[in-house]
Design a protein around this motif. Structure first.
Motif, PDB file in Angstrom:
ATOM      1  N   LYS A   1       0.709  -1.155   0.056  1.00 37.02           N
ATOM      2  CA  LYS A   1       0.004  -0.098  -0.030  1.00 37.02           C
ATOM      3  C   LYS A   1       0.797   1.249   0.023  1.00 37.02           C
ATOM      4  CE  LYS A   1      -3.745  -2.400   2.770  1.00 37.02           C
ATOM      5  NZ  LYS A   1      -4.731  -2.487   1.598  1.00 37.02           N
ATOM      6  N   VAL A   2       2.104   1.221   0.128  1.00 38.63           N
ATOM      7  CA  VAL A   2       2.854   2.243   0.245  1.00 38.63           C
ATOM      8  C   VAL A   2       3.223   2.673  -1.035  1.00 38.63           C
ATOM      9  CG1 VAL A   2       5.137   3.278   1.045  1.00 38.63           C
ATOM     10  CG2 VAL A   2       3.838   1.698   2.388  1.00 38.63           C
ATOM     11  N   LEU A   3       2.790   4.049  -1.600  1.00 37.02           N
ATOM     12  CA  LEU A   3       3.249   4.596  -2.936  1.00 37.02           C
ATOM     13  C   LEU A   3       4.488   5.198  -2.843  1.00 37.02           C
ATOM     14  CD1 LEU A   3      -0.438   6.156  -4.033  1.00 37.02           C
ATOM     15  CD2 LEU A   3       0.744   3.746  -4.319  1.00 37.02           C
ATOM     16  N   SER A   4       4.680   5.793  -1.862  1.00 38.12           N
ATOM     17  CA  SER A   4       6.201   6.621  -1.911  1.00 38.12           C
ATOM     18  C   SER A   4       6.618   6.957  -0.516  1.00 38.12           C
ATOM     19  CB  SER A   4       5.851   8.206  -2.455  1.00 38.12           C
ATOM     20  OG  SER A   4       5.023   8.779  -1.660  1.00 38.12           O
TER      21      SER A   4
ATOM     22  N   LEU B   1       0.229   6.412   1.221  1.00 37.01           N
ATOM     23  CA  LEU B   1      -0.439   5.148   1.164  1.00 37.01           C
ATOM     24  C   LEU B   1      -1.763   4.935   0.212  1.00 37.01           C
ATOM     25  CD1 LEU B   1       1.521   4.973   3.602  1.00 37.01           C
ATOM     26  CD2 LEU B   1       0.038   3.376   4.629  1.00 37.01           C
ATOM     27  N   GLU B   2      -1.921   3.766  -0.420  1.00 35.17           N
ATOM     28  CA  GLU B   2      -3.282   4.023  -0.987  1.00 35.17           C
ATOM     29  C   GLU B   2      -3.257   2.469  -1.445  1.00 35.17           C
ATOM     30  OE1 GLU B   2      -5.085   5.017  -5.236  1.00 35.17           O
ATOM     31  OE2 GLU B   2      -3.613   6.259  -4.573  1.00 35.17           O
ATOM     32  N   PRO B   3      -4.822   1.712  -1.387  1.00 32.20           N
ATOM     33  CA  PRO B   3      -5.780   2.405  -0.427  1.00 32.20           C
ATOM     34  C   PRO B   3      -5.434   1.936   1.205  1.00 32.20           C
ATOM     35  CG  PRO B   3      -6.444   0.159  -1.259  1.00 32.20           C
ATOM     36  CD  PRO B   3      -5.038   0.591  -1.795  1.00 32.20           C
ATOM     37  N   PRO B   4      -5.968   2.701   2.253  1.00 32.37           N
ATOM     38  CA  PRO B   4      -6.916   3.926   2.062  1.00 32.37           C
ATOM     39  C   PRO B   4      -6.072   4.885   1.560  1.00 32.37           C
ATOM     40  CG  PRO B   4      -6.723   3.203   4.317  1.00 32.37           C
ATOM     41  CD  PRO B   4      -5.878   2.297   3.908  1.00 32.37           C
ATOM     42  N   HIS B   5      -6.519   6.005   1.138  1.00 29.60           N
ATOM     43  CA  HIS B   5      -5.762   7.240   0.820  1.00 29.60           C
ATOM     44  C   HIS B   5      -5.333   7.829   2.226  1.00 29.60           C
ATOM     45  CE1 HIS B   5      -6.808   7.553  -3.401  1.00 29.60           C
ATOM     46  NE2 HIS B   5      -8.153   7.148  -3.121  1.00 29.60           N
ATOM     47  N   ALA B   6      -3.996   7.830   2.349  1.00 31.54           N
ATOM     48  CA  ALA B   6      -3.383   8.549   3.501  1.00 31.54           C
ATOM     49  C   ALA B   6      -2.070   9.062   3.213  1.00 31.54           C
ATOM     50  CB  ALA B   6      -3.440   7.416   4.528  1.00 31.54           C
ATOM     51  N   LEU B   7      -1.792  10.252   3.880  1.00 36.96           N
ATOM     52  CA  LEU B   7      -0.347  10.797   3.995  1.00 36.96           C
ATOM     53  C   LEU B   7       0.085  10.843   5.211  1.00 36.96           C
ATOM     54  CD1 LEU B   7      -1.180  13.902   1.647  1.00 36.96           C
ATOM     55  CD2 LEU B   7       0.468  12.026   1.128  1.00 36.96           C
ATOM     56  N   ILE B   8       1.263  10.220   5.594  1.00 40.70           N
ATOM     57  CA  ILE B   8       1.730   9.821   7.087  1.00 40.70           C
ATOM     58  C   ILE B   8       3.046  10.645   7.392  1.00 40.70           C
ATOM     59  CG2 ILE B   8       2.324   8.321   8.788  1.00 40.70           C
ATOM     60  CD1 ILE B   8       0.408   6.321   7.332  1.00 40.70           C
TER      61      ILE B   8
END
Length: 277
Positions: free
Chosen positions: A213-216, A232-239
């Motif tokens: 799920k980790v895009l970048s 992250l996606e899914p769910p859409h999240a910026l951590i």
């Protein structure tokens, strides 16, 4: 409990009045302690006396009930947040952990939140105060109450939301949960590299395994402190993750698919604005 006691006395007196012999009348006494007792008063004089005592007792009881009801109403409005003046008190932050920390909007309509130094919260006796953090949000974002039933439990220190754009929350967790050799001056680098941190703590944020799920993954340094940034996606999240003192900070910004599509630029700006100060 007072209300129940008064109601119980009234009910008891009525039942006794129904069952007592016709030659006797009921009178209520003991106004000093506020609890009515029942006694029989024989004869016509006794009836008059009983009626007088009963009238006085009911007058005292009515006054006390009125005071009690007023007190309950006031407590309900100011503490429980029912509509009225009490709700304004809640919004002003007089409940524990609800101290406002938002600045006035800047010329772009953004406000900066800084965790107040005297805001309640922590992890019990022996823990140092939480080092304040700050971030920026568009003007329509507002703080919302934190529930211990939330994912993350009592370690969620703050929530904000916008019905138009999305949601965010801050987790502040003791580093001793993860390692016992970090001391009172932990850094995110000491906890681990970015990949290890997201695999270990991502589930705290999204409630499930983050594998795939980790895009970048990015890193940024501000004022000598390292921050790990993830999408992250899914769910859409910026951590955003960092550490300070003896605590780990996890800052999560999320939204629905439609919010993500329409307001991604603002959500990313919010996520990248997080700082421990």
């Amino acid at each position: 409990m007072g209300t129940t006691l008064f109601t119980g006395c009234s009910s008891f007196s009525w039942k006794c009045h129904q069952q007592v012999a016709p030659s006797c009348s009921l009178a209520q006494s003991s106004p000093d302690n506020g609890v009515s007792s029942v006694k029989a008063v024989p004869g016509s004089r006794g009836i008059a006396l009983a009626d007088k005592e009963k009238e006085e007792s009911w007058e005292i009881l009515s006054r006390r009930r009125s005071i009690l009801v007023s007190g309950i109403s006031l407590a309900s409005s100011s503490v429980l947040g029912f509509p009225g003046e009490g709700l304004a008190v809640v919004k002003q932050g007089l409940l524990a952990g609800r101290i406002p920390g938002l600045s006035e909007p800047d010329d772009q309509g953004w406000r900066t939140y800084r965790r107040p130094d005297d805001k309640s919260g922590g992890h019990g006796v022996g823990w140092s105060p939480i080092i304040p953090y700050a971030f920026s949000v568009p003007q329509e974002w507002e703080e919302v109450p934190v529930s211990i039933a939330d994912l993350g439990g009592t370690e969620i220190d703050l929530r904000f939301a916008s019905s138009k754009e999305g949601r965010l929350f801050v987790i502040v967790a003791p580093v001793l949960r993860f390692a016992d050799n970090l001391g009172d001056n932990a850094t995110i680098e000491k906890i681990g590299p970015p990949e290890i941190v997201i695999n270990a703590f991502g589930p705290e944020v999204i409630g499930e395994n983050v594998e795939g799920k980790v895009l970048s993954i990015n890193t940024a340094e501000h004022d000598g402190r390292m921050y790990y940034q993830y999408e992250l996606e899914p769910p859409h999240a910026l951590i955003t993750a960092t550490a300070a003192g003896n605590r780990l900070y996890l800052f999560s910004v999320t939204g629905s698919g439609l919010q993500w599509k329409r307001h991604y630029k603002d959500l990313k700006r919010i996520a990248e604005s997080f700082r421990v100060v």
